[in-house]
Design a protein around this motif. Sequence first.
Motif, PDB file in Angstrom:
ATOM      1  N   PHE A  30       0.851  -1.179   0.000  1.00 40.49           N
ATOM      2  CA  PHE A  30       0.000   0.000   0.000  1.00 40.49           C
ATOM      3  C   PHE A  30       0.892   1.236   0.000  1.00 40.49           C
ATOM      4  CE2 PHE A  30      -2.455  -3.272   2.194  1.00 40.49           C
ATOM      5  CZ  PHE A  30      -3.691  -3.176   1.582  1.00 40.49           C
ATOM      6  N   HIS A  31       0.520   2.235  -0.802  1.00 47.82           N
ATOM      7  CA  HIS A  31       1.235   3.512  -0.855  1.00 47.82           C
ATOM      8  C   HIS A  31       0.210   4.607  -0.581  1.00 47.82           C
ATOM      9  CE1 HIS A  31       4.700   1.490  -2.554  1.00 47.82           C
ATOM     10  NE2 HIS A  31       3.865   0.870  -3.372  1.00 47.82           N
ATOM     11  N   THR A  51       3.792  16.833   3.633  1.00 45.83           N
ATOM     12  CA  THR A  51       3.212  15.569   3.172  1.00 45.83           C
ATOM     13  C   THR A  51       3.921  14.367   3.790  1.00 45.83           C
ATOM     14  OG1 THR A  51       2.645  16.581   1.049  1.00 45.83           O
ATOM     15  CG2 THR A  51       2.694  14.192   1.117  1.00 45.83           C
ATOM     16  N   TYR A  52       3.123  13.406   4.231  1.00 48.10           N
ATOM     17  CA  TYR A  52       3.650  12.104   4.637  1.00 48.10           C
ATOM     18  C   TYR A  52       3.488  11.150   3.471  1.00 48.10           C
ATOM     19  CZ  TYR A  52       4.325  12.400   9.736  1.00 48.10           C
ATOM     20  OH  TYR A  52       4.792  12.678  10.986  1.00 48.10           O
ATOM     21  N   LEU A  68      -7.695  -0.648   0.715  1.00 49.82           N
ATOM     22  CA  LEU A  68      -7.250   0.496  -0.085  1.00 49.82           C
ATOM     23  C   LEU A  68      -8.345   1.561  -0.154  1.00 49.82           C
ATOM     24  CD1 LEU A  68      -5.140   1.807  -1.939  1.00 49.82           C
ATOM     25  CD2 LEU A  68      -6.232   0.599  -3.839  1.00 49.82           C
ATOM     26  N   ALA A  69      -9.583   1.148  -0.368  1.00 54.78           N
ATOM     27  CA  ALA A  69     -10.696   2.095  -0.421  1.00 54.78           C
ATOM     28  C   ALA A  69     -10.854   2.821   0.920  1.00 54.78           C
ATOM     29  CB  ALA A  69     -11.986   1.374  -0.798  1.00 54.78           C
ATOM     30  N   LYS A  70     -10.705   2.087   2.016  1.00 58.51           N
ATOM     31  CA  LYS A  70     -10.823   2.704   3.330  1.00 58.51           C
ATOM     32  C   LYS A  70      -9.672   3.675   3.585  1.00 58.51           C
ATOM     33  CE  LYS A  70     -13.655  -0.705   5.609  1.00 58.51           C
ATOM     34  NZ  LYS A  70     -13.940  -1.367   6.879  1.00 58.51           N
ATOM     35  N   LEU A 125      -7.329  12.729   6.008  1.00 59.40           N
ATOM     36  CA  LEU A 125      -6.045  13.367   5.751  1.00 59.40           C
ATOM     37  C   LEU A 125      -5.343  12.841   4.502  1.00 59.40           C
ATOM     38  CD1 LEU A 125      -4.780  13.331   9.437  1.00 59.40           C
ATOM     39  CD2 LEU A 125      -5.754  15.269   8.196  1.00 59.40           C
ATOM     40  N   VAL A 126      -5.917  11.835   3.850  1.00 61.81           N
ATOM     41  CA  VAL A 126      -5.254  11.171   2.711  1.00 61.81           C
ATOM     42  C   VAL A 126      -5.512  11.930   1.412  1.00 61.81           C
ATOM     43  CG1 VAL A 126      -5.215   9.077   1.295  1.00 61.81           C
ATOM     44  CG2 VAL A 126      -5.219   8.918   3.784  1.00 61.81           C
ATOM     45  N   GLU A 127      -4.435  12.157   0.659  1.00 58.91           N
ATOM     46  CA  GLU A 127      -4.527  12.792  -0.657  1.00 58.91           C
ATOM     47  C   GLU A 127      -4.562  11.760  -1.780  1.00 58.91           C
ATOM     48  OE1 GLU A 127      -1.092  15.297  -0.455  1.00 58.91           O
ATOM     49  OE2 GLU A 127      -2.038  16.639   0.995  1.00 58.91           O
ATOM     50  N   SER A 128      -3.838  10.627  -1.584  1.00 61.28           N
ATOM     51  CA  SER A 128      -3.866   9.556  -2.576  1.00 61.28           C
ATOM     52  C   SER A 128      -3.507   8.236  -1.911  1.00 61.28           C
ATOM     53  CB  SER A 128      -2.894   9.843  -3.723  1.00 61.28           C
ATOM     54  OG  SER A 128      -1.551   9.780  -3.263  1.00 61.28           O
ATOM     55  N   ALA A 129      -4.043   7.148  -2.474  1.00 61.16           N
ATOM     56  CA  ALA A 129      -3.745   5.804  -1.992  1.00 61.16           C
ATOM     57  C   ALA A 129      -3.732   4.862  -3.184  1.00 61.16           C
ATOM     58  CB  ALA A 129      -4.797   5.356  -0.968  1.00 61.16           C
TER      59      ALA A 129
END
Length: 75
Positions: A5-6, A41-42, A60-62, A68-72
Amino acid sequence: MTVRFHVAGVASPDLPLRVLNLLAVRSIAVDEARVERDGDTYRIGVAVSGLEEGVAELLLAKMGALVLVESASLG
């Protein structure tokens, strides 16, 4: 098979904990976790072995839905 996961998001101290908690509540052991800070950014990388594709997609959807997430993505 190892799933990676990224996640990228706001450099808030609770973001890595929120990401890892999604795995912990399902008792999923993490093989490797990495957190890097780049300014505001983390970038978080998490590797998990033996995860079914459907479970990986759900997680991944969660992760992507966290505030706080910008992309996954999976890699």
